[in-house]
Design an enzyme around this catalytic site. Structure first.
Site, short mmCIF file in Angstrom:
data_model
loop_
_atom_site.label_atom_id
_atom_site.label_comp_id
_atom_site.label_asym_id
_atom_site.label_seq_id
_atom_site.Cartn_x
_atom_site.Cartn_y
_atom_site.Cartn_z
CB THR A 106 -11.90 2.34 -8.62
OG1 THR A 106 -12.00 3.07 -7.37
CG2 THR A 106 -10.53 2.02 -8.94
CB SER A 155 -22.51 17.52 -4.46
OG SER A 155 -23.87 16.71 -4.27
CD GLU A 210 -27.57 15.43 -1.06
OE1 GLU A 210 -28.74 15.20 -1.80
OE2 GLU A 210 -27.67 15.60 0.18
CE1 TYR A 243 -20.58 13.52 -0.97
CE2 TYR A 243 -22.41 14.75 -1.19
CZ TYR A 243 -21.38 14.10 -1.92
OH TYR A 243 -21.15 13.95 -3.25
CG HIS A 298 -23.98 12.02 -12.46
ND1 HIS A 298 -23.88 13.14 -11.62
CD2 HIS A 298 -22.84 11.55 -12.20
CE1 HIS A 298 -22.72 13.32 -11.06
NE2 HIS A 298 -21.88 12.35 -11.34
CG PHE A 318 -25.55 5.76 -4.66
CD1 PHE A 318 -25.73 7.02 -4.02
CD2 PHE A 318 -24.44 5.04 -4.88
CE1 PHE A 318 -24.46 7.28 -3.42
CE2 PHE A 318 -23.26 5.30 -4.45
CZ PHE A 318 -23.03 6.50 -3.64
CB ALA A 368 -30.94 16.50 8.36
P1 NAP Z 1 -18.29 6.61 -6.23
O1 NAP Z 1 -18.76 5.69 -7.43
O2 NAP Z 1 -18.54 6.37 -5.00
O3 NAP Z 1 -16.68 6.76 -6.38
C1 NAP Z 1 -15.88 7.32 -5.47
C2 NAP Z 1 -14.39 7.10 -5.82
O4 NAP Z 1 -13.71 7.74 -4.68
C3 NAP Z 1 -13.96 5.65 -5.57
O5 NAP Z 1 -12.95 5.67 -6.69
C4 NAP Z 1 -13.42 5.35 -4.58
O6 NAP Z 1 -12.55 4.43 -4.49
C5 NAP Z 1 -12.72 6.98 -4.26
N1 NAP Z 1 -12.30 6.90 -2.75
C6 NAP Z 1 -13.32 7.12 -1.87
N2 NAP Z 1 -12.26 7.54 -0.51
C7 NAP Z 1 -11.04 7.62 -1.10
C8 NAP Z 1 -9.98 7.98 -0.46
N3 NAP Z 1 -9.63 8.00 0.90
N4 NAP Z 1 -8.53 8.04 -1.45
C9 NAP Z 1 -8.83 7.81 -2.65
N5 NAP Z 1 -9.93 7.46 -3.21
C10 NAP Z 1 -11.03 7.38 -2.54
O7 NAP Z 1 -18.67 8.06 -6.73
P2 NAP Z 1 -19.30 8.67 -7.98
O8 NAP Z 1 -20.49 8.63 -8.16
O9 NAP Z 1 -18.40 8.34 -8.98
O10 NAP Z 1 -18.95 10.31 -7.68
C11 NAP Z 1 -17.76 10.90 -8.19
C12 NAP Z 1 -17.50 12.26 -7.28
O11 NAP Z 1 -18.37 12.91 -7.64
C13 NAP Z 1 -17.78 11.98 -5.74
O12 NAP Z 1 -16.74 12.87 -5.29
C14 NAP Z 1 -19.15 12.35 -5.56
O13 NAP Z 1 -18.99 12.83 -4.26
C15 NAP Z 1 -19.16 13.42 -6.47
N6 NAP Z 1 -20.58 13.64 -6.93
C16 NAP Z 1 -21.33 12.54 -7.34
C17 NAP Z 1 -22.39 12.56 -7.95
C18 NAP Z 1 -23.28 11.53 -8.61
O14 NAP Z 1 -24.73 11.71 -8.56
N7 NAP Z 1 -22.76 10.44 -8.77
C19 NAP Z 1 -23.19 14.07 -8.03
C20 NAP Z 1 -22.40 14.90 -7.54
C21 NAP Z 1 -21.23 14.92 -7.04
P3 NAP Z 1 -12.92 2.85 -4.17
O15 NAP Z 1 -13.35 2.32 -5.39
O16 NAP Z 1 -11.63 2.04 -3.54
O17 NAP Z 1 -14.06 2.89 -2.94
O1 F7E Z 2 -30.69 9.06 -2.39
C1 F7E Z 2 -34.13 8.58 -0.92
C2 F7E Z 2 -32.93 9.10 -0.17
O2 F7E Z 2 -28.55 7.79 -2.01
C3 F7E Z 2 -31.43 9.73 -3.25
C4 F7E Z 2 -24.76 10.57 -4.35
O3 F7E Z 2 -24.23 10.47 -5.47
O4 F7E Z 2 -26.01 12.38 -5.36
C5 F7E Z 2 -25.99 11.28 -4.57
O5 F7E Z 2 -26.66 11.36 -3.32
C6 F7E Z 2 -32.95 9.76 -2.33
C7 F7E Z 2 -32.63 10.36 -1.09
O6 F7E Z 2 -28.49 9.78 -3.63
C8 F7E Z 2 -33.74 5.17 -0.08
O7 F7E Z 2 -33.61 9.56 1.21
C9 F7E Z 2 -35.40 6.49 -0.34
O8 F7E Z 2 -33.56 11.56 -0.93
O9 F7E Z 2 -29.48 7.82 -4.22
P1 F7E Z 2 -29.24 8.47 -3.10
P2 F7E Z 2 -28.19 11.10 -2.85
O10 F7E Z 2 -28.49 11.15 -1.40
O11 F7E Z 2 -29.19 12.18 -3.45
C10 F7E Z 2 -25.62 13.44 -5.04
C11 F7E Z 2 -25.86 14.65 -5.97
C12 F7E Z 2 -24.16 13.22 -4.40
O12 F7E Z 2 -23.33 14.34 -4.52
C13 F7E Z 2 -23.88 11.85 -3.89
O13 F7E Z 2 -22.60 11.72 -3.80
O14 F7E Z 2 -33.51 8.72 -2.32
N1 F7E Z 2 -34.12 7.01 -0.60
N2 F7E Z 2 -35.01 5.24 -0.10
C14 F7E Z 2 -32.95 6.38 -0.56
N3 F7E Z 2 -31.84 6.31 -0.79
C15 F7E Z 2 -31.05 5.35 -0.49
N4 F7E Z 2 -29.69 5.30 -0.88
N5 F7E Z 2 -31.56 4.18 -0.14
C16 F7E Z 2 -32.86 3.84 0.25
O15 F7E Z 2 -33.32 2.75 0.36
#
Ligand code: NAP
Ligand code: F7E
Length: 353
Positions: free
Chosen positions: A13, A137, A139, A161, A191, A200, A292
């Site tokens: 989802t 990730s 991160e 995280y 992404h 985000f 941090a």
């Molecule tokens: P997202 O939009 O936040 O989706 C997270 C998904 O995990 C949702 O379907 C959520 O369900 C489900 N979930 C959360 N807690 C759960 C639980 N306890 N049991 C079952 N399902 C659960 O994240 P995304 O951006 O698609 O990212 C997908 C994965 O890639 C994540 O593991 C994320 O950490 C990782 N990742 C993302 C990025 C990025 O930039 N997007 C980069 C690197 C890695 P609900 O809809 O019910 O909340």
């Molecule tokens: O923040 C800065 C914040 O929350 C990006 C997740 O998908 O990518 C994501 O994590 C940057 C950070 O993404 C705001 O401090 C400024 O430096 O969009 P973000 P993230 O933390 O990089 C990684 C690869 C994952 O794996 C994660 O699941 O933006 N920033 N001002 C802010 N960020 C947020 N959210 N909100 C603000 O107001």
């Protein structure tokens, strides 16, 4: 005709789950997804591919489950009998992980272990061979040891995280080494897409720009504008996930564009695209700072390019435009409803991060 290949997706989802499900359905897969029970519908991102279970042989099937409940994972595996398992479920917001460290670690670290162990036992019991994808990730690199980051760059995580993701990554590699599981970690850099969660930063900016343009909001509150990220398009990145599981040997891959820009630059791009000036509309709020911070990330996806033939198709400029356009359209619909006298839901509850 041979049976369609089957895949099971945890986190179907979410943003990536929805793009991956679309991608696999287009490739002829039968797709199974684990969905959490929620008091409101949480399938908005996959409603357009939903198939009525009363139809004969639906190719998208959803199973209630939770990554922290191993019995639900075993049940989903037994029904789906998948060739490929994609573990995308996570509490994925870095800032929120400081507020919810324990449940974040449970969903990511223990959740991944639950699924790995369920897959291992499922293979033993059925004789099926399962390929496993882990959503690692960028991160995990945290306080970066080198730039750009590649598969060999050490992890120095900076948040609950990221610490949990390092554990999940190490466990996945361990199951590959110890049990010969075909398991791959995709170390994906940020992404985004019009389906990105609204807290985000890219989506927060594009939502704000669309609403400001139409007079629904006046300004946007953000934290650290100097942070730099390597932003790509989610639709490109799910293709890399699938490619990893089609190789002869399992491995770990960085997936990134190779280009990094600041939050400020991304904001300027989006606002300029909609004919607005970012600096006139942005306000600082310390609530959005992290205890941090990861200051800068930039990936080197040479291995994915060479071994998988993967390349991104969408530049960060394209991304800013396509997300800006989508959120301007969304704001137009919101304005139409508001002008027709509909009460709009408060956005403050969505604006905590
Ligand atoms: P997202 O939009 O936040 O989706 C997270 C998904 O995990 C949702 O379907 C959520 O369900 C489900 N979930 C959360 N807690 C759960 C639980 N306890 N049991 C079952 N399902 C659960 O994240 P995304 O951006 O698609 O990212 C997908 C994965 O890639 C994540 O593991 C994320 O950490 C990782 N990742 C993302 C990025 C990025 O930039 N997007 C980069 C690197 C890695 P609900 O809809 O019910 O909340
Ligand atoms: O923040 C800065 C914040 O929350 C990006 C997740 O998908 O990518 C994501 O994590 C940057 C950070 O993404 C705001 O401090 C400024 O430096 O969009 P973000 P993230 O933390 O990089 C990684 C690869 C994952 O794996 C994660 O699941 O933006 N920033 N001002 C802010 N960020 C947020 N959210 N909100 C603000 O107001």
């Amino acid at each position: 005709m041979p049976d369609a290949p089957r895949a099971l997706i945890s986190g179907i989802t979410g943003q990536d789950g929805s793009y991956l499900a679309e991608f696999l359905l287009a490739k002829g897969y039968e797709v199974h997804g684990v969905v959490r029970r929620a008091s409101l519908f949480n399938t908005g991102r996959i409603d357009h591919i939903y198939q009525d279970p009363h139809e004969p042989a639906p190719r998208l099937r959803l199973h209630y489950g939770d990554i922290t409940d191993v019995s639900s994972l075993r049940r989903a595996l037994a029904i789906a009998r998948p060739r490929e398992v994609y573990n995308l479920a996570a509490q994925s917001h870095v800032r929120v992980s400081f507020d919810l460290p324990i449940s974040t670690a449970e969903s990511i670290a223990m959740g991944t272990l639950n699924l790995l162990e369920a897959v291992r036992q499922h293979q033993q019991e059925t004789g099926d061979q399962v390929r496993f994808y882990q959503a690692s990730s960028s991160e995990q690199y945290g306080r970066v040891a080198e730039t750009p980051q590649r598969e060999t760059t050490p992890f120095r995580p900076r948040s609950p995280y990221a610490c949990a993701k390092v554990m999940a990554h190490d466990l996945t590699v361990n199951y590959r080494d110890a049990y010969g599981l075909f398991a791959c970690c995709g170390i994906l850099f940020n992404h985004e897409s019009p389906r990105r969660g609204e807290t985000f930063v890219t989506r927060k900016i594009t939502r704000a720009a669309g609403r400001i343009k139409l007079g629904l909001d006046r300004e946007v509150f953000l934290g650290n504008l100097d942070a730099k990220r390597d932003w790509g398009f989610a639709g490109d990145y799910v293709r890399a996930m699938w490619l990893m599981l089609q190789q002869d040997q399992p491995g770990d891959y960085v997936v990134a564009t190779g280009r990094s820009i600041s939050v400020r630059e991304f904001g300027q791009m989006v606002f300029a695209h909609l004919g607005l000036t970012f600096e006139d509309r942005v306000r600082f709020d310390a609530r959005y700072l992290r205890p941090a911070e990861v200051e800068t990330l930039q990936g080197d996806a040479s291995k994915a390019r060479t071994a998988l033939g993967w390349q991104p198709t969408t530049s960060v400029e394209d991304l800013a435009r396509l997300m800006g356009d989508a959120d301007l359209e969304l704001a137009r619909r919101e304005k139409t409803l508001r002008d027709a006298g509909h009460q709009m839901p408060a956005r403050e509850g969505h604006d905590q991060q």
